[in-house]
Design a protein around this motif. Sequence first.
Motif, PDB file in Angstrom:
ATOM      1  N   LEU A  69      -8.910 -15.255  -8.145  1.00 20.42           N
ATOM      2  CA  LEU A  69      -9.522 -15.376  -7.317  1.00 20.42           C
ATOM      3  C   LEU A  69      -8.894 -15.182  -5.495  1.00 20.42           C
ATOM      4  O   LEU A  69      -8.728 -15.672  -4.564  1.00 20.42           O
ATOM      5  CB  LEU A  69      -9.963 -17.367  -7.257  1.00 20.42           C
ATOM      6  CG  LEU A  69     -10.432 -16.802  -9.216  1.00 20.42           C
ATOM      7  CD1 LEU A  69      -9.672 -18.444  -8.921  1.00 20.42           C
ATOM      8  CD2 LEU A  69     -11.508 -17.258  -8.525  1.00 20.42           C
ATOM      9  N   SER A  70      -8.355 -14.679  -5.170  1.00 18.43           N
ATOM     10  CA  SER A  70      -6.753 -13.617  -4.086  1.00 18.43           C
ATOM     11  C   SER A  70      -6.359 -12.828  -3.877  1.00 18.43           C
ATOM     12  O   SER A  70      -6.663 -11.788  -4.857  1.00 18.43           O
ATOM     13  CB  SER A  70      -5.869 -14.844  -3.780  1.00 18.43           C
ATOM     14  OG  SER A  70      -5.073 -14.551  -4.810  1.00 18.43           O
ATOM     15  N   PRO A  71      -6.177 -12.798  -2.413  1.00 16.78           N
ATOM     16  CA  PRO A  71      -6.613 -10.825  -2.474  1.00 16.78           C
ATOM     17  C   PRO A  71      -4.884 -10.605  -2.933  1.00 16.78           C
ATOM     18  O   PRO A  71      -3.997 -11.384  -3.683  1.00 16.78           O
ATOM     19  CB  PRO A  71      -5.674 -10.830  -1.177  1.00 16.78           C
ATOM     20  CG  PRO A  71      -6.350 -11.886  -0.335  1.00 16.78           C
ATOM     21  CD  PRO A  71      -6.554 -13.043  -1.749  1.00 16.78           C
ATOM     22  N   HIS A  72      -5.203  -9.212  -3.407  1.00 17.38           N
ATOM     23  CA  HIS A  72      -3.595  -8.499  -3.844  1.00 17.38           C
ATOM     24  C   HIS A  72      -2.981  -7.730  -2.981  1.00 17.38           C
ATOM     25  O   HIS A  72      -3.609  -6.575  -2.030  1.00 17.38           O
ATOM     26  CB  HIS A  72      -4.540  -7.146  -4.742  1.00 17.38           C
ATOM     27  CG  HIS A  72      -5.202  -7.829  -6.097  1.00 17.38           C
ATOM     28  ND1 HIS A  72      -4.966  -7.559  -7.868  1.00 17.38           N
ATOM     29  CD2 HIS A  72      -5.621  -9.309  -6.147  1.00 17.38           C
ATOM     30  CE1 HIS A  72      -4.954  -8.700  -8.548  1.00 17.38           C
ATOM     31  NE2 HIS A  72      -5.967  -9.324  -7.774  1.00 17.38           N
ATOM     32  N   ASP A  73      -1.552  -7.897  -2.350  1.00 15.64           N
ATOM     33  CA  ASP A  73      -1.306  -7.276  -1.619  1.00 15.64           C
ATOM     34  C   ASP A  73       0.398  -6.919  -1.893  1.00 15.64           C
ATOM     35  O   ASP A  73       0.791  -7.453  -2.832  1.00 15.64           O
ATOM     36  CB  ASP A  73      -0.721  -8.894  -0.506  1.00 15.64           C
ATOM     37  CG  ASP A  73      -1.360  -9.870  -0.054  1.00 15.64           C
ATOM     38  OD1 ASP A  73      -2.484  -8.614   0.744  1.00 15.64           O
ATOM     39  OD2 ASP A  73      -1.471 -10.873   0.583  1.00 15.64           O
ATOM     40  N   TYR A  74      -0.051  -5.995  -1.147  1.00 17.21           N
ATOM     41  CA  TYR A  74       1.390  -4.946  -1.433  1.00 17.21           C
ATOM     42  C   TYR A  74       2.322  -4.713  -0.026  1.00 17.21           C
ATOM     43  O   TYR A  74       1.026  -4.236   0.948  1.00 17.21           O
ATOM     44  CB  TYR A  74       1.383  -3.767  -1.636  1.00 17.21           C
ATOM     45  CG  TYR A  74       0.011  -3.790  -3.523  1.00 17.21           C
ATOM     46  CD1 TYR A  74       1.365  -3.442  -4.163  1.00 17.21           C
ATOM     47  CD2 TYR A  74      -0.999  -4.043  -3.143  1.00 17.21           C
ATOM     48  CE1 TYR A  74       0.866  -3.639  -5.778  1.00 17.21           C
ATOM     49  CE2 TYR A  74      -1.047  -4.327  -4.845  1.00 17.21           C
ATOM     50  CZ  TYR A  74      -0.544  -3.922  -5.797  1.00 17.21           C
ATOM     51  OH  TYR A  74      -1.106  -3.977  -7.288  1.00 17.21           O
ATOM     52  N   GLN A  75       3.317  -4.864   0.091  1.00 19.02           N
ATOM     53  CA  GLN A  75       4.767  -4.085   0.800  1.00 19.02           C
ATOM     54  C   GLN A  75       5.185  -3.079   0.646  1.00 19.02           C
ATOM     55  O   GLN A  75       5.604  -3.070  -0.249  1.00 19.02           O
ATOM     56  CB  GLN A  75       5.369  -5.299   0.981  1.00 19.02           C
ATOM     57  CG  GLN A  75       5.193  -6.561   1.137  1.00 19.02           C
ATOM     58  CD  GLN A  75       4.121  -6.778   2.275  1.00 19.02           C
ATOM     59  OE1 GLN A  75       4.876  -6.358   3.829  1.00 19.02           O
ATOM     60  NE2 GLN A  75       3.592  -7.820   2.257  1.00 19.02           N
ATOM     61  N   SER A  84       7.333   1.180  11.723  1.00 26.66           N
ATOM     62  CA  SER A  84       5.950  -0.520  11.068  1.00 26.66           C
ATOM     63  C   SER A  84       6.707  -0.216   9.921  1.00 26.66           C
ATOM     64  O   SER A  84       7.012   0.185   9.070  1.00 26.66           O
ATOM     65  CB  SER A  84       5.227  -0.355  12.036  1.00 26.66           C
ATOM     66  OG  SER A  84       4.591  -0.150  13.212  1.00 26.66           O
ATOM     67  N   GLN A  85       6.592  -1.721   9.389  1.00 25.02           N
ATOM     68  CA  GLN A  85       5.982  -1.579   7.914  1.00 25.02           C
ATOM     69  C   GLN A  85       5.011  -2.015   7.439  1.00 25.02           C
ATOM     70  O   GLN A  85       4.415  -3.189   8.470  1.00 25.02           O
ATOM     71  CB  GLN A  85       7.463  -3.696   7.904  1.00 25.02           C
ATOM     72  CG  GLN A  85       8.398  -3.567   8.053  1.00 25.02           C
ATOM     73  CD  GLN A  85       9.390  -2.511   6.942  1.00 25.02           C
ATOM     74  OE1 GLN A  85       9.617  -2.858   6.116  1.00 25.02           O
ATOM     75  NE2 GLN A  85      10.599  -2.305   7.693  1.00 25.02           N
ATOM     76  N   LEU A  86       4.728  -1.144   6.761  1.00 26.33           N
ATOM     77  CA  LEU A  86       3.237  -1.369   6.258  1.00 26.33           C
ATOM     78  C   LEU A  86       3.113  -2.202   4.975  1.00 26.33           C
ATOM     79  O   LEU A  86       4.140  -2.243   4.659  1.00 26.33           O
ATOM     80  CB  LEU A  86       3.307   0.181   6.183  1.00 26.33           C
ATOM     81  CG  LEU A  86       2.909   1.246   7.090  1.00 26.33           C
ATOM     82  CD1 LEU A  86       2.282   2.375   7.014  1.00 26.33           C
ATOM     83  CD2 LEU A  86       2.630   0.729   8.363  1.00 26.33           C
ATOM     84  N   SER A  87       1.785  -2.425   5.386  1.00 30.22           N
ATOM     85  CA  SER A  87       1.725  -3.777   3.866  1.00 30.22           C
ATOM     86  C   SER A  87      -0.067  -3.184   3.425  1.00 30.22           C
ATOM     87  O   SER A  87      -0.712  -2.953   4.626  1.00 30.22           O
ATOM     88  CB  SER A  87       1.284  -4.952   3.898  1.00 30.22           C
ATOM     89  OG  SER A  87       0.806  -5.093   5.126  1.00 30.22           O
ATOM     90  N   VAL A  88      -0.608  -3.460   2.212  1.00 30.73           N
ATOM     91  CA  VAL A  88      -1.831  -3.319   1.897  1.00 30.73           C
ATOM     92  C   VAL A  88      -2.515  -4.390   1.299  1.00 30.73           C
ATOM     93  O   VAL A  88      -1.799  -5.230   0.675  1.00 30.73           O
ATOM     94  CB  VAL A  88      -2.126  -1.780   1.087  1.00 30.73           C
ATOM     95  CG1 VAL A  88      -3.606  -1.948   0.225  1.00 30.73           C
ATOM     96  CG2 VAL A  88      -1.733  -0.686   1.256  1.00 30.73           C
ATOM     97  N   SER A  89      -2.989  -4.270   1.988  1.00 30.97           N
ATOM     98  CA  SER A  89      -4.409  -6.357   1.005  1.00 30.97           C
ATOM     99  C   SER A  89      -5.719  -5.639   0.416  1.00 30.97           C
ATOM    100  O   SER A  89      -6.602  -5.081   0.952  1.00 30.97           O
ATOM    101  CB  SER A  89      -4.410  -7.252   2.652  1.00 30.97           C
ATOM    102  OG  SER A  89      -5.008  -8.463   1.548  1.00 30.97           O
TER     103      SER A  89
END
Length: 976
Positions: free
Chosen positions: A187-193, A158-163
């Motif tokens: 003011l918004s989420p920090h998202d990582y692929q 699977s492709q994983l991400s962190v938010s």
Amino acid sequence: MLFSHTMKRSTMFNFCKRMPVFTLLFFNLSVAVELYAQAPLTQKSSADISNKLSLAGNWRVLLDPMDEGKKAMWFSKDIDTIRIEKSLAERFIKYHGAITLPGSLEQGGYGEPIGQENFSLFEHKLPGPLARLNRTRRYTGKAWYQRSIVVPESWKGSQLSVSLERCMWNTELWVDGASFGSQSSLLSPHDYQLGQLTPGRHTISICIDNARIFNIGEWSHAYSDEVQTIWNGIIGRMEMSAHKSMAVESINVYTNPDLKQFEVHVKAHNSLDKGVNANIELRISGSKSKDIIYSINLQPHLKSGDTTLKVVVPIAKGFKLWDEFHPNLYMVQVSLAAKNIRCVSTQLFGLRSFETRGGNFVINKQPVFLRGTHDEGAFPLTGYPSTDKKDWIRIMGIIKSYGLNHVRFHSFTPPDAAFAAADELGIYLQCELPLFNINAPPIGKDAARDQFLKDELKRILITYGNHPSFCLMSMGNELTGDYGILDRLVVYGKAIDNKRHLYTRTTNPEAGGALKPGQFDQYLALHAGLENGRRIMKRGEDVFDRSVPQSSSDYRNALSYLTIPCISHEIGQWCVYPNYNQIKDYTGILRPLNLEWMRQSMQQKGLLPLNQAFSAASGKFALLLYREEIERSLRTPNYGGFQLLDLHDYPGQGTALVGILDVFWKSKGIISPAEFRHFCSPVVPLLRLEKYVWLNTDTIKSVVDFANYSMENITLKPYYVVLDQQKKIIGQGQLQNKPILSGGLTRVGAVHYSLTGVKKAQQLTIQIRTSNATIVNEWNIWVYPSDQSVSVTGLSVTRRLDAAAMKRLEDGQTVVLLHPELKQAQAIRFPTPFWNVLLFSAQPKTYGIYCKPKNPVFNYFPTADHSEWQWWNLTHADGRTDSFSNGAMVLDELPHELNPLVYVIDDPTLNNKLALLFECKVKKGKLIVCSLDLQGRLKQDIVAKQLYKSIMMYAQSAAFNPPVTLTKAQLDLILK
């Protein structure tokens, strides 16, 4: 490519597909589905919960005050084994160990202790740290957070991400020492692929830097110690997600302006290197119901990469619109199946249009008047805005209970939970970019900062765009500089989402020299307007002290040059003396040093027993001012609304205790929500009084309007009643029985009432009611007999306590000292201070009067225990430069047991014992001292004449028996 599908619509009455269906209705509807490569928005939907792994819980943390961690590759080490320089370790005391996330360093006990426990409050001067709430510990810089996680076997391939829902300000993330880049947002989420990770144990390292990245101003509410702190940590949702080779990337819902249909945009992602055929099922139900209102099955071909499908749904087929009265919400669920892969995503939404029509906002084609308050994200227990929906439901519920329907977030956009609460309760929100130009470069003078703001705008629109409560977007507060750049920013926002929000280049553009809208502004929020080219205030800041009180004026002339809606910006800001009982509520990371200092000052001045009385009196007076500001806006036709500053206290910027609620949104006991709704609600009767003080030879002839911003016309019969001081009806009359139309103002006639029946001075109340008594509003007026003469016998009236006056006192006579020359006096004015006196230090610093109305000195001068409109005649500054001409006496050097007949409430940063009127015994005689120039106003001022009469009658009565004796030496401390 466009093509048609035959769709089945079913109503299933709490039955799922695998259960027998007792009632099934089929409709043949043609639905257009459009596939295209790129969507304008990629707002994330809620994925299948089985594909999520919470990262909340126990972490390890290590402070990095010298910024050495990245160079030393702490991301590839166990941070428990790392030690920092001894002097730094001693400074921070606790600099590494365990921490619970979500949360902040301060909550975990990390950071440099401020050392507040052992210092004397009076060693510090205001302003400075005592001008706001203070952190008990502080850390600014980089901190490293680390923990291990286990990737389940089912996530293989699977492709994983962190938010991370919200961080301040910059984050970098590593897994097993491998970098996955950095994110920068307030003011918004920090998202990582992350791509693919092998099943098993892995170590996540996150470096968070809460140091200032760009200069967005000292008072931007997204980054400031004035309200929320400059915290370090992670708050809100923090999770890892897994996605197979196919996934629903986002769902966006757009209501067409004609309100006949809406569009669901589904963005699907195919990570394979070739296209595949897929099956997509889209279902829509009520947000709290399993009943399916609408469903459709699609069989699209998903090319490699992103494909967006557009489904057009008729609103008539069982859907209801969203607004403040009917906050109807729906849930769309999208199930995607292809190549043995199935994923499910959901998105909550509401159906509404929010547009403009001339000077009005319109929701779903219906005019709406924004009755708003300000919010800055102050949560004193944690130091950061809550991400818990329950907290925001409480706050938004309180706001709505006071008749408000709008919240403006000042240089700030709240977490998703605030939008969700507003969606559920029906509140219209204005969000702003995190810029307030105070001590920051103007727009155009910091290119990197301006680019950050542009990027943040996109993130805000993408992250929160589906929320029906998100109606207005401003590029910041009171911005200065190159407005061409702001124009382009507005255009950029509209290019991202031009269907769901209205835009303005800055809240209150007058700060940048503009009272007129920009080319692309869709609305304005302004302090002032223009009338024949002349600036006219649209709030009471400089008005209430200079103008005779009335309830007839409005802002129509100051708005006549505008063709778009305008909102009154930051009206109110009237100070309320603090109730120090609230100090015990500060049980979190912030200590109320400002309030502690003020309390100690009041105690040293001997006034602390009056704390609750001063707080209540100033609060009721401030409420009177707020009310007139609200009604003046409501009396204005074709107006956008108002934004209060504030329904609740603001604990920073010098300590602005301007709310009828405290900073915790708790009532100060000034007024109930139901009473507040008399003058702040969708439907409000408005009486246009030319004045508040009358003689009994006058006849009231005042027109009555109804502001009706409900969704329906009102056919209830309006009428008026006049009540005496004992609330007994002494007069009444019918108003015009005609429909009160929805969407604006309707005139229903006038109150016509002769005051000849009023034989003694008293306060009357005029109420406007409707036949079912559900709608009511009322106004107090003061009526005096036309014969205000008074016979003065057996007493001496003078301006000086000279030898003759002292001789009379020695002989046991009564002396009335009016408008004496004072050695020390304090300037006063009618309203309470604006915002606070630390920030606006040139203004008079008093909060109105406090007295005991039943004292016989007021037998002929009806009054409440606080300032009301009749006190304007006696206390307004009138533009005079001689501050003593109408000043208050300073009694600090006189005995504490001397209780004035009329106190003047001083600012809590001063706490001088002030008075307009006091009494005492001197020698064998009795003395009344009044600092007001009553005699000088007897010919032209009926209020001064009436108070003069009341004082003289009291001074000649048996009730005049002062309890405190003063010496000539003591009086000489205050009198010249």
